[in-house]
Scaffold this active site. Structure first.
Site, PDB file in Angstrom:
ATOM      1  N   LEU A  17       0.709  -1.238   0.025  1.00  0.00           N
ATOM      2  CA  LEU A  17       0.043  -0.032  -0.070  1.00  0.00           C
ATOM      3  C   LEU A  17       1.057   1.291   0.033  1.00  0.00           C
ATOM      4  CD1 LEU A  17      -2.739  -0.800   2.587  1.00  0.00           C
ATOM      5  CD2 LEU A  17      -2.966  -0.847   0.440  1.00  0.00           C
ATOM      6  N   ASP A  18       0.354   2.249  -0.567  1.00  0.00           N
ATOM      7  CA  ASP A  18       1.249   3.547  -0.423  1.00  0.00           C
ATOM      8  C   ASP A  18       1.394   3.933   0.733  1.00  0.00           C
ATOM      9  OD1 ASP A  18       1.300   3.516  -3.538  1.00  0.00           O
ATOM     10  OD2 ASP A  18      -0.233   5.099  -3.353  1.00  0.00           O
ATOM     11  N   ARG A  19       2.417   4.683   1.017  1.00  0.00           N
ATOM     12  CA  ARG A  19       2.574   5.363   2.518  1.00  0.00           C
ATOM     13  C   ARG A  19       1.377   5.904   2.932  1.00  0.00           C
ATOM     14  NH1 ARG A  19       7.078   7.719   5.223  1.00  0.00           N
ATOM     15  NH2 ARG A  19       8.282   7.651   3.448  1.00  0.00           N
ATOM     16  N   HIS A  21       0.157   3.621  -7.852  1.00  0.00           N
ATOM     17  CA  HIS A  21      -0.792   4.660  -7.846  1.00  0.00           C
ATOM     18  C   HIS A  21      -1.873   4.676  -8.738  1.00  0.00           C
ATOM     19  CE1 HIS A  21       3.089   7.329  -6.108  1.00  0.00           C
ATOM     20  NE2 HIS A  21       2.613   6.233  -5.282  1.00  0.00           N
ATOM     21  N   THR A  55      -2.022   5.800   1.929  1.00  0.00           N
ATOM     22  CA  THR A  55      -3.167   5.165   1.909  1.00  0.00           C
ATOM     23  C   THR A  55      -3.293   4.165   3.184  1.00  0.00           C
ATOM     24  OG1 THR A  55      -2.930   4.910  -0.516  1.00  0.00           O
ATOM     25  CG2 THR A  55      -4.248   3.350   0.527  1.00  0.00           C
TER      26      THR A  55
END
Length: 328
Positions: free
Chosen positions: A140-142, A243, A144
């Site tokens: 997961l993105d930082r 993303h 998110t």
């Protein structure tokens, strides 16, 4: 290690190649160095000489000579007590094969440029009763928040990994976006290409014929909206590009609130909302490595709850899992 170690092969490692076993336990020991130790007879399997390609079996004893590297599953002294407490408090599901966390926004999953504190570096805090540290299955993105899945052994990691690659894993995200997508339900099919410099990388919509572009498909549905000002949406990525959800929503003119990278100033509509990414990995459904199916739900973080109250939205008004249950 200060001396010779005799390590018993676990049931999860049964049938594993010896060189892969070393890679799992001693990641800093390169293949050439291992081959040298094998040729000299310093590494032995049940007392006998061994080769890198030999298959090991449950209960066998691996002789490991003195090495400067510590085993990968040895508890790390660098994890702060407060980080151990934090990670353990994030667990929302735990069984012998699988762990799931409700990751907070702002905590990185893996290290990178100027990122020293991340979940991957603190996984020893999540060993619990297992024989080894858990393994990341996806990312997961930082910024998110939401469900992050971990495998508790090698077999589970392989099974879960196959589910993600074969797209058996159904992921549903919640997001707040600027404006209201038209139509209220649809599919975004737009190839994405990496752009930017290392440390500040982003993706952009690209011609699908571009050899550097990757196919990317996202389903969406509007769950609620505040006039034409903003919408609460469910997003389900059919592909797993970097993303992807952020780039796709910005590409159709509805950037996710708080997403300065892809939405710029358009991603900020009120000082009453927290200036952070309003994207949450709400649900995940996939086959369990050992039994039946696994369905996980993660409660939204404080800034998402604040936005729900601000817009007077009801998250339970429509079940996004039901919306996508029959997706082909």
């Amino acid at each position: 290690m200060s001396g010779v170690a005799i390590i018993t092969v676990s049931s999860d490692e049964d049938g594993m190649r010896l060189d892969r076993w070393f890679k799992a336990h001693y990641p800093e020991l390169n293949h050439g160095a291992l081959e040298k130790l094998l040729r000299k007879g310093q590494v032995r399997l049940d007392g006998s000489r061994a080769k890198a390609a030999d298959r090991i079996a449950k209960g066998q004893a691996v002789r490991v000579p003195p090495l400067t590297q510590a085993p990968a599953n040895k508890a790390s002294p660098k994890i702060r007590p407060e980080d151990i407490r934090l990670l353990q408090s994030l667990v929302i599901h735990r069984d012998p094969e699988v762990l799931a966390l409700n990751k907070p926004s702002g905590l990185a999953v893996q290290g990178g440029t100027k990122t020293e504190r991340h979940i991957d570096g603190m996984l020893d805090a999540l060993v619990f009763d297992a024989e080894e540290r858990p393994r990341l299955v996806h990312r997961l993105d930082r910024d998110t928040s939401g469900i992050l899945l971990l495998a508790r052994n090698r077999t589970a990691a392989a099974a879960l990994g196959r589910s993600f690659k074969s797209r058996e894993a159904l992921k549903v995200y919640w997001a707040f976006v600027r404006g209201v997508p038209r139509p209220h339900s649809g599919t975004i099919d737009a190839a994405l290409k990496k752009a930017g410099r290392a440390g500040d990388q982003r993706v952009e919509v690209s011609d699908p014929e571009d050899e550097e572009a990757q196919n990317a498909v996202t389903d969406y549905t509007v769950l609620a909206h505040a006039g034409q000002r903003a919408a609460f949406v469910a997003l389900s990525p059919r592909t797993g590009r970097t993303h992807q959800l952020r780039a796709h929503m910005a590409a159709i003119g509805h950037p996710i609130l708080g997403d300065r990278k892809y939405g710029g100033e358009d991603a900020f509509i009120s000082d009453d909302l927290d200036p952070v990414l309003h994207l949450h990995a709400r649900g995940l459904t996939l086959p369990h490595p050992r039994r039946g199916g696994l369905r996980l739900i993660a409660e939204p973080p404080a800034h998402m709850c604040k936005a729900l109250r601000y817009f007077d939205f009801e998250p339970g008004a429509e079940d996004p899992f039901k919306v996508f249950a029959e997706r082909g």
